[in-house]
Design an enzyme around this catalytic site. Structure first.
Site, PDB file in Angstrom:
ATOM      1  N   VAL A 153       0.019  -2.657   0.891  1.00 38.19           N
ATOM      2  CA  VAL A 153       1.124  -2.436  -0.485  1.00 38.19           C
ATOM      3  C   VAL A 153       2.161  -3.308  -0.906  1.00 38.19           C
ATOM      4  O   VAL A 153       3.018  -3.660  -1.685  1.00 38.19           O
ATOM      5  CB  VAL A 153       0.843  -1.237  -1.797  1.00 38.19           C
ATOM      6  CG1 VAL A 153       1.442  -1.561  -2.863  1.00 38.19           C
ATOM      7  CG2 VAL A 153      -1.008  -0.913  -1.579  1.00 38.19           C
ATOM      8  N   ASP A 180      -3.209   7.750  -3.260  1.00 40.86           N
ATOM      9  CA  ASP A 180      -2.847   6.700  -2.248  1.00 40.86           C
ATOM     10  C   ASP A 180      -3.746   5.688  -2.376  1.00 40.86           C
ATOM     11  O   ASP A 180      -3.064   3.971  -2.128  1.00 40.86           O
ATOM     12  CB  ASP A 180      -3.857   7.502  -1.238  1.00 40.86           C
ATOM     13  CG  ASP A 180      -3.347   5.466   0.030  1.00 40.86           C
ATOM     14  OD1 ASP A 180      -2.596   6.288   0.453  1.00 40.86           O
ATOM     15  OD2 ASP A 180      -4.195   5.844   0.613  1.00 40.86           O
ATOM     16  N   MET A 190      -2.315   2.396   6.275  1.00 46.37           N
ATOM     17  CA  MET A 190      -2.337   0.835   6.497  1.00 46.37           C
ATOM     18  C   MET A 190      -1.870  -0.002   5.086  1.00 46.37           C
ATOM     19  O   MET A 190      -1.373  -0.537   4.769  1.00 46.37           O
ATOM     20  CB  MET A 190      -2.998   0.117   7.419  1.00 46.37           C
ATOM     21  CG  MET A 190      -2.384   0.538   8.760  1.00 46.37           C
ATOM     22  SD  MET A 190      -1.106   0.496   8.945  1.00 46.37           S
ATOM     23  CE  MET A 190      -0.855  -1.176   8.510  1.00 46.37           C
ATOM     24  N   ARG A 191      -2.859   1.055   4.178  1.00 47.59           N
ATOM     25  CA  ARG A 191      -2.380   0.877   2.820  1.00 47.59           C
ATOM     26  C   ARG A 191      -1.225   0.912   1.980  1.00 47.59           C
ATOM     27  O   ARG A 191      -0.853  -0.080   1.208  1.00 47.59           O
ATOM     28  CB  ARG A 191      -3.730   1.459   1.730  1.00 47.59           C
ATOM     29  CG  ARG A 191      -3.349   1.005   0.066  1.00 47.59           C
ATOM     30  CD  ARG A 191      -4.567   1.865  -0.384  1.00 47.59           C
ATOM     31  NE  ARG A 191      -5.712   1.881   0.270  1.00 47.59           N
ATOM     32  CZ  ARG A 191      -6.779   2.716   0.280  1.00 47.59           C
ATOM     33  NH1 ARG A 191      -6.123   3.782   0.469  1.00 47.59           N
ATOM     34  NH2 ARG A 191      -7.502   2.160   0.649  1.00 47.59           N
ATOM     35  N   ALA A 192      -0.562   1.544   2.661  1.00 46.11           N
ATOM     36  CA  ALA A 192       1.720   1.491   1.898  1.00 46.11           C
ATOM     37  C   ALA A 192       1.664   0.538   2.433  1.00 46.11           C
ATOM     38  O   ALA A 192       2.090  -0.392   1.675  1.00 46.11           O
ATOM     39  CB  ALA A 192       1.295   2.565   2.375  1.00 46.11           C
TER      40      ALA A 192
END
Length: 682
Positions: A279, A193, A274-276
């Protein structure tokens, strides 16, 4: 310095080149992980990218590549006076798999820090890579603690070195590129991730394309400079396009509509955190800048999802990374339709009324049909439907041949297992199974350092230096410390082991429900081995012989795939299975003597075929006992009448027997099952 292969001369590999270029345009995307088989230009593409990166201006003499326009106020070489910068090419720094922590983050001179109170710091690879490219080949083989340090620095844009109260911080912003061959093991989902994008690469199956790859490579090998000169115009044009996209990037508009599509896509595919979303937003913006546009479109969002989400759909090591593109298109269309329309009281359901439209999970739905056939369905074409109609029937019942090969059956649902550990204190590779002396863990003592000091034991060092202060003429407040006073901290942590599975695939194990449960147990142990960073191997035996279904490897995916396709039937050559395992372990001890083995024999304990099969199996088991191999026998015997053959085999091995029920972590048989090695004192 050798001439790198031109980036524009790479044939095919469109996703790989796009992922690298997007990170060159916007390093905030978070790097790229390149997954693929060997010989697919992964390393070539990364090294070729460095020649396309714009030059950087640095403060003269600064070891940390500070930008003269905005120098780092916390730079260990600072503060920097105003001065003209010096331009140089962006660096590509390679992190070797066997690098130490000090080589990665840098090291403090502990002796000078204690005696003089100065921060004498030797920069590491993170400092060298600042404002350039940090390339990690075979990142899946890198030790976990190094991967954690690497990704933390990439996320924060800074590296911190803390040693016994002395602290150094420096900027570390770089384009992170990792390459890996999935056959050699996977990264943990938490680490996957942290990479912004991922791309899958494979060799082309098109004859003309393969011919062109070979033609260009041979031409480059014959004359690297001449070959590079022929591609110089294309390289210059691509370099200028990267610079133009970087200049355009701050002006690209990410509208509310496409932002809603990004959020809806991440929610539909159930990615964690929430990283996706972040990104995807950065990637879509970089795609628009790369195309020369000042506004992000739905096509940019779709392409960003294909690059940023597949590896985030991986929930466990047996899940194949991927994305259902039909579901992606449907989600994007629905999010675009919802924009400005409010609630829809009569949504148009799919043909089955579900509205989901896909198999879900990021894997094409047709993949499910190959795993578990429906039980008891009217359309089943198995002759007489005997296995499904009577799953409890014994394989050796009258009228049924134990020697007939049965088709592979699906594994039962995996479960959390008890921890099986090797006794004693090892010195193997860092992991999470058995006790070992490691570079990380709790401090257990102090010794004189052999070579460079890496982990200072402060109190032991002070105690060693204190009696000599008057003789050394100490007059001030500082402690007079000599090299001989330094003490290295010894630490105890956990190591990874070689877990070798020896699985009985004979006719006595062939009942469908029984073999399904056995496969489920082995799959559970494989999942446990993955989480504990073990190597695994698989030996199977049936009929007249045993075979190495999978040589020891770090890829539990490969072991799970071999297990899934494992056929059953025939006699039970237990001795052959144990002897084959003995050969495998003998070779592995020569290759990696520090990694201790754990033998897991999955059987009901029966031995048939050949003269005196039971006695021969006992002699084979005692070979393992004589060499001190830690072992456990998973007893697969079922029914009301139990012969206890697996328990007898465990005694011959000098190990422990557990039933399938006792293997479960939530059973009442106990919390932890330690494997007893042969010859261990009571």
């Amino acid at each position: 310095m050798s001439t790198p292969y031109p980036f524009t001369a790479i044939v095919g590999q469109d996703d790989l080149r796009l992922g690298l270029l997007l990170n060159a345009v916007s390093p905030a995307v978070g790097g790229v992980l390149v997954r693929g088989e060997k010989g697919t230009a992964k390393s070539t593409a990364v090294r070729a990218l460095a020649a396309l990166m714009p030059e950087v201006s640095v403060v003269p003499g600064c070891r940390f590549s500070c930008d003269p326009a905005s120098p780092d106020p916390a730079c260990p070489d600072g503060p920097h006076a105003e001065a003209a910068g010096v331009s140089r090419a962006a660096r590509t720094v390679e992190l070797p798999v066997g690098a130490s922590e000090d080589r990665l983050v840098g090291a403090l001179d502990i002796e000078r820090a204690l005696s003089e109170g100065v921060k004498a710091f030797e920069p590491g690879l993170l400092a060298d890579a600042h404002r350039g490219i940090l390339y990690v080949d075979e990142v899946n083989l890198l030790h976990d603690h190094l991967v954690d340090l690497l990704l933390d620095a990439a996320a924060m844009g800074a590296s911190y070195v803390e040693r016994e109260g002395v602290s150094v911080r420096h900027a570390a912003r770089f384009l992170l590129v990792g390459t890996m061959n999935p056959e050699e093991g996977e990264l943990r989902p938490q680490l996957l991730d942290r990479f912004g994008l991922t791309v899958e690469v494979a060799a082309s199956r098109d004859t003309d394309e393969r011919v062109e790859v070979v033609r260009r490579r041979l031409a480059y090998d014959d004359d690297p400079e001449g070959f590079a000169a022929r591609w110089a115009a294309e390289e210059t044009a691509l370099r200028e396009r990267i610079a133009a996209a970087r200049a355009l990037l701050p002006r690209v508009v990410l509208g509310d509509g496409v932002l809603r599509q990004i959020a809806a896509t991440c929610a539909a595919f159930e990615v964690d955190g929430m990283r996706a979303d972040i990104v995807m937003a950065r990637t879509a913006t970089a795609l628009a800048a790369w195309a020369g546009r000042e506004e992000v479109t739905a096509d940019d969002v779709r392409q960003a999802a294909l690059l940023a989400l597949p590896h985030r759909r991986r929930r466990n090591p047996f899940d194949a990374p991927g994305l259902d593109e039909d579901k992606l298109d449907q989600t994007l269309d629905e999010a675009a339709g919802d924009e400005g329309q409010g609630d829809d009281d009569d949504p148009d359901p799919g043909p089955d009324g579900g509205g989901d439209g896909g198999g879900g999970g990021g894997v094409p739905p047709q993949a499910d049909g190959d795993r578990t056939p429906p039980q008891g369905s009217e359309g089943d074409d198995t002759p007489s439907q005997a296995p499904d109609a009577a799953p409890d029937a014994a394989p050796d019942a009258p009228g049924r041949s134990a020697g007939a090969e049965q088709q592979p059956v699906a594994a039962a649902e995996p479960f959390r297992t008890k921890m099986l550990s090797v006794p004693g204190l090892g010195e193997g590779a860092a992991g999470r199974r058995s006790r070992a002396r490691t570079a990380h863990g709790r401090t257990t003592g102090a010794v004189r350092p052999q070579g460079a000091l890496t982990k200072l034991h402060l109190s032991a060092t002070v105690q060693a230096a204190a009696p000599h202060q008057r003789a050394r003429g100490r007059s001030g407040r500082g402690l007079v410390v000599r090299r001989d006073d330094l003490r290295q901290a010894t630490r105890e942590g956990r190591e990874g082991n070689l877990v070798l599975f020896v699985v009985d695939a004979s006719g006595s194990m062939a009942a469908r429900q029984r073999m399904s449960a056995v496969k489920g147990a082995v799959l559970s142990l494989l999942l446990d081995a993955y989480q504990r960073r073990d190597k695994v191997g698989l030996v199977t035996f049936r009929g007249k012989e045993a075979e190495v279904a999978l040589p020891p490897t770090s890829s539990v995916d490969a072991a799970a795939a071999r297990l899934e396709s494992l056929p059953t039937g025939g006699r039970t050559p237990l001795a052959a299975g144990l002897l084959k395992a003995h050969d495998v372990l003998r070779v592995e001890r020569l290759r990696d003597p520090s990694r201790r083995p754990l033998l897991v024999v999955v059987t009901d304990g029966r031995a048939t075929g050949g003269p005196e099969p039971v006695a021969l199996a006992g002699r084979a088991a005692r070979l393992h006992q004589a060499e001190g191999t830690a072992s456990v026998v998973v007893d697969c015997e079922s029914g009301y009448v139990r012969l206890g053959l697996a328990g007898e085999l465990a005694r011959e091995l000098g190990g422990t027997a557990v039933t399938l029920d006792e293997l479960r972590a939530d059973s009442i048989a106990g919390l932890v099952k330690d494997v007893t090695a042969a010859g261990r004192a009571a």
